[in-house]
Design an enzyme around this catalytic site. Structure first.
Site, PDB file in Angstrom:
ATOM      1  N   ARG A 135       0.835  -1.191   0.000  1.00 16.56           N
ATOM      2  CA  ARG A 135       0.000   0.000   0.000  1.00 16.56           C
ATOM      3  C   ARG A 135       0.877   1.250   0.000  1.00 16.56           C
ATOM      4  O   ARG A 135       2.032   1.212   0.430  1.00 16.56           O
ATOM      5  CB  ARG A 135      -0.929   0.003   1.230  1.00 16.56           C
ATOM      6  N   HIS A 144      -3.211 -23.815  33.623  1.00 13.46           N
ATOM      7  CA  HIS A 144      -3.085 -25.115  32.961  1.00 13.46           C
ATOM      8  C   HIS A 144      -4.460 -25.788  32.894  1.00 13.46           C
ATOM      9  O   HIS A 144      -5.190 -25.792  33.887  1.00 13.46           O
ATOM     10  CB  HIS A 144      -2.126 -26.023  33.731  1.00 13.46           C
TER      11      HIS A 144
END
Length: 476
Positions: free
Chosen positions: A281, A453
């Site tokens: 761009r 966990h």
């Protein structure tokens, strides 16, 4: 008589609309000028990002990933689904709904913050005047007088002479969001962020996708260990990436596109149904600044600014894609906040060393800070630790146990210098790393932080431990 404002913002993309909102929050009388006309033919806020960029591409990525999972992954989970089909029109329609919801939300925020939305093309004149020309060309231009002007006109896709766009078979990234059917054969010029994301969408839906990348290295601006793993994963998915490929010509035929390119192996010819040009761009400064405004642009067309985003004339600022730095929505938004607070008499700040970068493929690629190649090039002493998602319980349960987390820390101070991730939800995992760099944390800080966990975040914990060669769930 010209309407008077404390601040006039030209551009309503993520940089411009956020700047306008923050200015209004700080008590400044604010106007925002934008000429965007949406797919429905109505004025819309949000710029490229919300209308034809970040948001619609993520909507298509999400839909295509669901389809791919239903066809290829459900059986592994014991889910049986017959005759799964993709309704492309429905997918595009959902994408449009997401866009309208978000752009409409910005309009509501403008009303809530009493921001004047000037619908038309904004052009900076001398003495901090802004000319607003109606998009339809009807009526006389309106003049807004500002104490301060913020240029936030964004960027536009680059074009190349060898592949002229026709809007049907040869398209840019905007056109690639509006395909009415899945092309059987698709070529993309450019294997960067945009090319990979669009290629992933249509590859999942059944296209045979070839990416033609002029660079000899894949994702040359990313950490090369991550880039090599990414190329391996994309190749397994069926994406064909041709490196060092220079497109010589592209010709649209009634039912196909003929692409001629050359690489280290010689000259080649491709016959495809569609061609996407995704070569980057450029700053959008077309008719943005009148000569008498005397604003300095650099050789690439960016507005020249200092560290506070001030241009070379008093009261003129520029932010986002139209100035130096990565062309990222979140970078532009933070610059908008910074400039608003400076104009209001406060202190603005953007840490350009802690800007996250993400490629929303599957697996996702995300990183912040320095690459290993950059550290080697500048002679900075460092240690590296990595941990694979293949050894992470949550990733295995998700059936997405590919990729790794890599942490680079200073060899003497242990300060985190860079974090690079390829794997599931990399974009979300990276935020912890961005915070670590922002607060100048050490690898030991991350290693001593408790991570839930089972969780994907444990990979960051283990990679931090691996910097000191004491990872718990892999051999050191």
């Amino acid at each position: 008589m010209a309407q008077e404002f404390d601040v006039v913002v030209i551009g309503a993309g993520p940089a411009g609309y956020v700047a306008a909102i923050r200015c209004a929050q700080l008590g400044l009388r604010t106007a925002c000028v934008d000429k965007w006309i949406n797919k429905q033919g109505k004025p819309a806020l949000g710029g490229t990002c919300l209308n034809v960029g970040c948001i619609p591409s993520k909507a298509l990525l999400e839909s295509s990933e669901h389809y791919h999972s239903a066809v290829h992954d459900f059986p592994r989970h014991g889910i049986k689904a017959k005759d799964v089909k993709m309704d492309v029109a429905a997918m595009i329609g959902r994408k449009d709904e997401v866009v309208l919801k978000l752009t409409g939300g910005i309009e509501m925020l403008f009303k809530a913050n009493k921001i004047h939305w000037a619908k038309g093309h904004g052009r900076l004149l001398a003495n901090r005047q802004v000319e607003v020309t109606p998009v339809d060309g009807k009526g006389e231009p309106e003049i807004l007088q500002a104490a301060n002007v913020i240029l936030a006109s964004g960027s536009t896709p680059m074009e190349i002479a060898s592949a002229p766009l026709d809007g049907k078979r040869i398209v840019d990234s905007t056109g690639a969001l509006e395909f009415t059917e899945v092309p059987k054969r698709l070529a993309i010029i450019g294997a960067g962020v945009i090319g990979l994301e669009l290629g992933s969408v249509w590859n999942r839906l059944g296209s045979k996708v070839v990416l033609l990348e002029a660079q000899d290295k894949f994702l040359f601006h990313t950490d090369q260990q991550i880039a090599k793993e990414a190329l391996r994963q994309f190749t397994k998915q069926g994406l064909e990436v041709r490196l060092g490929a220079r497109v010589m010509s592209a010709k649209a035929n009634p039912k196909s596109v003929t692409v001629q390119f050359k690489d280290s192996e010689g000259d080649h010819k491709l016959q495809v149904d569609k061609l996407i040009v995704a070569v980057g761009r450029r700053p959008y400064t077309d008719n943005l600044i009148a000569p008498e405004a005397d604003i300095l642009l650099d050789e690439k067309g960016f507005v020249h600014v200092d560290e506070d985003n001030r241009a070379n004339q008093p009261g003129i600022y520029a932010i986002g894609d139209v100035v130096r730095g990565p062309m990222l929505a979140h970078k532009g938004s933070e610059e908008g906040v910074k400039v608003a607070e400076i104009i209001a008499g406060g202190h603005g700040h953007v840490n350009y060393e802690a800007i996250p970068l993400v490629i929303y493929t599957a697996p996702e690629i995300a990183w912040v800070g320095k690459t290993e190649e950059q550290l080697k090039g500048t002679g900075v002493p460092y240690r590296s630790g990595a941990f694979p998602f293949a050894a992470n319980g949550r990733a295995l349960a998700m059936d997405q146990a590919v990729g790794m987390v890599k942490i680079l820390a200073h060899a003497e101070t242990d300060r985190v210098l860079g974090v690079h991730i390829i794997g599931p939800m990399a974009s979300e995992l990276l935020q912890e790393a961005v915070l670590a760099i922002e607060f100048e944390a050490s690898a030991e800080d991350l290693a001593r932080t408790i991570h839930a966990h089972p969780g994907l975040g444990e990979t960051i914990h283990e990679a931090a431990l691996a910097v000191d060669k004491r990872a718990l769930h892999k051999a050191n």
